[in-house]
Design a protein around this motif. Sequence first.
Motif, short mmCIF file in Angstrom:
data_model
loop_
_atom_site.label_atom_id
_atom_site.label_comp_id
_atom_site.label_asym_id
_atom_site.label_seq_id
_atom_site.Cartn_x
_atom_site.Cartn_y
_atom_site.Cartn_z
N VAL A 110 0.83 -1.21 0.00
CA VAL A 110 0.00 0.00 0.00
C VAL A 110 0.87 1.26 0.00
CG1 VAL A 110 -1.81 1.25 1.23
CG2 VAL A 110 -1.82 -1.24 1.20
N ALA A 111 2.01 1.20 0.71
CA ALA A 111 2.86 2.39 0.85
C ALA A 111 3.67 2.68 -0.41
CB ALA A 111 3.80 2.22 2.05
N GLU A 112 3.90 1.63 -1.22
CA GLU A 112 4.81 1.77 -2.36
C GLU A 112 4.44 2.94 -3.29
OE1 GLU A 112 7.53 0.24 -2.63
OE2 GLU A 112 8.17 0.63 -4.67
N GLY A 113 3.18 3.00 -3.66
CA GLY A 113 2.74 4.08 -4.56
C GLY A 113 2.86 5.45 -3.90
N ASP A 126 3.80 4.98 5.60
CA ASP A 126 3.44 3.85 6.44
C ASP A 126 2.18 4.13 7.26
OD1 ASP A 126 5.37 2.15 5.60
OD2 ASP A 126 6.76 2.52 7.28
N ARG A 127 2.10 5.37 7.75
CA ARG A 127 0.93 5.74 8.55
C ARG A 127 -0.34 5.69 7.69
NH1 ARG A 127 -1.30 10.23 9.17
NH2 ARG A 127 0.39 11.39 8.20
N ARG A 128 -0.24 6.30 6.51
CA ARG A 128 -1.42 6.29 5.62
C ARG A 128 -1.77 4.89 5.15
NH1 ARG A 128 -1.62 11.41 1.58
NH2 ARG A 128 -0.52 12.92 2.90
N ALA A 129 -0.73 4.07 4.93
CA ALA A 129 -0.98 2.69 4.51
C ALA A 129 -1.73 1.94 5.60
CB ALA A 129 0.33 1.99 4.18
N ALA A 158 -5.45 -4.98 -2.07
CA ALA A 158 -5.36 -4.32 -3.37
C ALA A 158 -6.26 -3.07 -3.41
CB ALA A 158 -5.74 -5.30 -4.48
N ILE A 159 -7.42 -3.17 -2.80
CA ILE A 159 -8.32 -2.00 -2.73
C ILE A 159 -7.68 -0.91 -1.87
CG2 ILE A 159 -10.58 -1.16 -1.95
CD1 ILE A 159 -11.73 -3.93 -2.70
N ALA A 160 -7.07 -1.33 -0.74
CA ALA A 160 -6.40 -0.36 0.11
C ALA A 160 -5.26 0.32 -0.64
CB ALA A 160 -5.85 -1.05 1.37
N ARG A 161 -4.53 -0.45 -1.45
CA ARG A 161 -3.42 0.11 -2.23
C ARG A 161 -3.95 1.20 -3.17
NH1 ARG A 161 -0.05 -4.00 -6.02
NH2 ARG A 161 -2.07 -4.29 -7.00
N ALA A 162 -5.13 0.96 -3.74
CA ALA A 162 -5.70 1.94 -4.65
C ALA A 162 -6.24 3.17 -3.89
CB ALA A 162 -6.81 1.30 -5.48
N ILE A 163 -6.97 2.95 -2.80
CA ILE A 163 -7.60 4.11 -2.14
C ILE A 163 -6.60 4.95 -1.37
CG2 ILE A 163 -9.93 3.12 -2.01
CD1 ILE A 163 -9.46 2.43 0.87
N ALA A 164 -5.46 4.35 -0.98
CA ALA A 164 -4.43 5.13 -0.27
C ALA A 164 -3.92 6.27 -1.15
CB ALA A 164 -3.27 4.23 0.15
N MET A 165 -4.00 6.09 -2.46
CA MET A 165 -3.55 7.13 -3.40
C MET A 165 -4.56 8.27 -3.53
SD MET A 165 -0.54 6.11 -4.60
CE MET A 165 -0.28 6.94 -6.16
N GLU A 166 -5.67 8.15 -2.80
CA GLU A 166 -6.75 9.14 -2.84
C GLU A 166 -7.24 9.42 -4.26
OE1 GLU A 166 -4.88 12.35 -0.70
OE2 GLU A 166 -5.69 11.60 1.22
N PRO A 167 -7.70 8.36 -4.93
CA PRO A 167 -8.16 8.52 -6.31
C PRO A 167 -9.52 9.22 -6.35
CG PRO A 167 -8.63 6.30 -5.57
CD PRO A 167 -7.89 6.98 -4.45
N ARG A 168 -9.84 9.75 -7.52
CA ARG A 168 -11.17 10.35 -7.71
C ARG A 168 -12.07 9.44 -8.52
NH1 ARG A 168 -7.74 14.90 -8.51
NH2 ARG A 168 -7.92 14.69 -10.76
N LEU A 169 -11.48 8.30 -8.92
CA LEU A 169 -12.20 7.34 -9.76
C LEU A 169 -11.61 5.97 -9.48
CD1 LEU A 169 -13.80 6.41 -12.38
CD2 LEU A 169 -11.83 7.23 -13.69
N MET A 170 -12.47 4.96 -9.35
CA MET A 170 -11.96 3.60 -9.11
C MET A 170 -12.50 2.66 -10.18
SD MET A 170 -10.09 2.96 -6.21
CE MET A 170 -10.59 1.36 -5.61
#
Lengths: 257, 220
Positions: A110-113, A126-129, A158-170
């Motif tokens: 999750v933190a990688e991106g 790490d905190r946000r992840a 995988a969903i957490a990895r995506a939402i951690a980036m604060e997307p506007r579209l999934m």
Amino acid sequence: MPAASSVEMRKVNKYYDKFQALKDIDLSIPPGKVTCLIGPSGSGKSTLLRCINFLEEYDSGEVRIDGQLIGYDAPNKKMSGRRLREMRRSIGMVFQQFNLWPHMTARENVAEGLIRVRRISKADADRRASEALAKVGLADKSASHPSRLSGGQQQRVAIARAIAMEPRLMLFDEPTSALDPELVGEVLSVMRTLAGEGMTMVVVTHEMGFAAHVADQVGFMEKGELVSVDSPDRILHHPEDPRIQSFLRTYHERNSF
Amino acid sequence: MEWSVLQQYGPSLLKGFGNTILCWALGTVFGMALGLVIALVQRYAPRWVTWIVQAYIEVIRGTPFLVQLFVLYYGGPLVGLRLDALPAGLLGLTIYGSPYFAEIFRSGFRAVPDGQIEAARAIGMSESDIVRRILLPLGLVSALPALVNFSIILTKETVILSIITVPELLYQVQRMSAETFRYVEANLVLALFFWGLVETISRVGLRLEARITKHLIERT
């Protein structure tokens, strides 16, 4: 929650050599709404979805995110890699096969991106992840490698990895198709929460229940064509097109016992 | 059997073995490095560059190491490349091993599922970050057994360096044989030394493999 994106597809065509995978796709995805795409396998649902973040390169037509053309600067002129990456930062994607990186723990996945793309410090990332993992109910699994997680847990990471980036579209590409039946529910419930928060979501799925209860609109595809886009009720319960009727008949037969 | 001659030749045999290990280790490290560069070039460079590199791979794989060494050591001076035996041997080993290592890396990269690369692209990672963070670590894990295997093959290719007078183990063994006529003893010593070296490499390789795949193996 950052503002939700809209997507406009106009006359999108995609060919694999001579085979036409997408035929003149017109589709409007309103901000903050859930759009489900259904249809037989090979009908082009996943291809359409993957054109939205340009993982699949469409050949003609336009795909616009919040009015901004993705993939091309002008017809036949590809967008630079840097600009494409910038646009992809606000588009999250979840795959059928999860596609977690097996050499990293859940938290590192999750933190990688956040570290490489958003350039956030390791400690902050790490905190946000951890927050993102807590949100999908996996706070206690953050130090586990994917090989130690069930399919449902992997997909939630995988969903957490995506939402951690604060997307506007999934974008969700058959997110539950690779899961054992008893693990489907936990993933769908995370997706339902996300929808409730006003995320724009495009979901390719065979989960008719999810489409019926969560989607704001449902698109039915067959042979590269977007046959119809309408309310879940009109597509799933009162379909007029014989192709949709036949697809749903097959679906119900397969799922009855 | 007459083992007493070993007392006299022991030091020179050990020195030869030292050179063998040196040639093997440096040849392997440089060959792997060059192989990795080749594999990355083949994956990312423009088409015309990959054709040139492919030609290099075909030529090196298609010709005997012995011939390559002769060309380098005796033909090199004709084009102004004058090297001592040891550097010529090291360069030769590096060149000889590089296309094999490149192919091993290529297959390692191919073993990384496309989806894991796509996942990185989808969140906006740059290609260079994808290589460093995803492709290399995962590709190396898949490639490790074959890398160890080929580096074991390379241990035995080092004996060919004796032909251009690199004072490695076979060179010393041949000198001892010629001076004492103790061919059997000398070659048994050579065999034992190589066996020991290969066993060591193979064990270290297995340990390394166990360590880096610890988290990758599905446990149910």
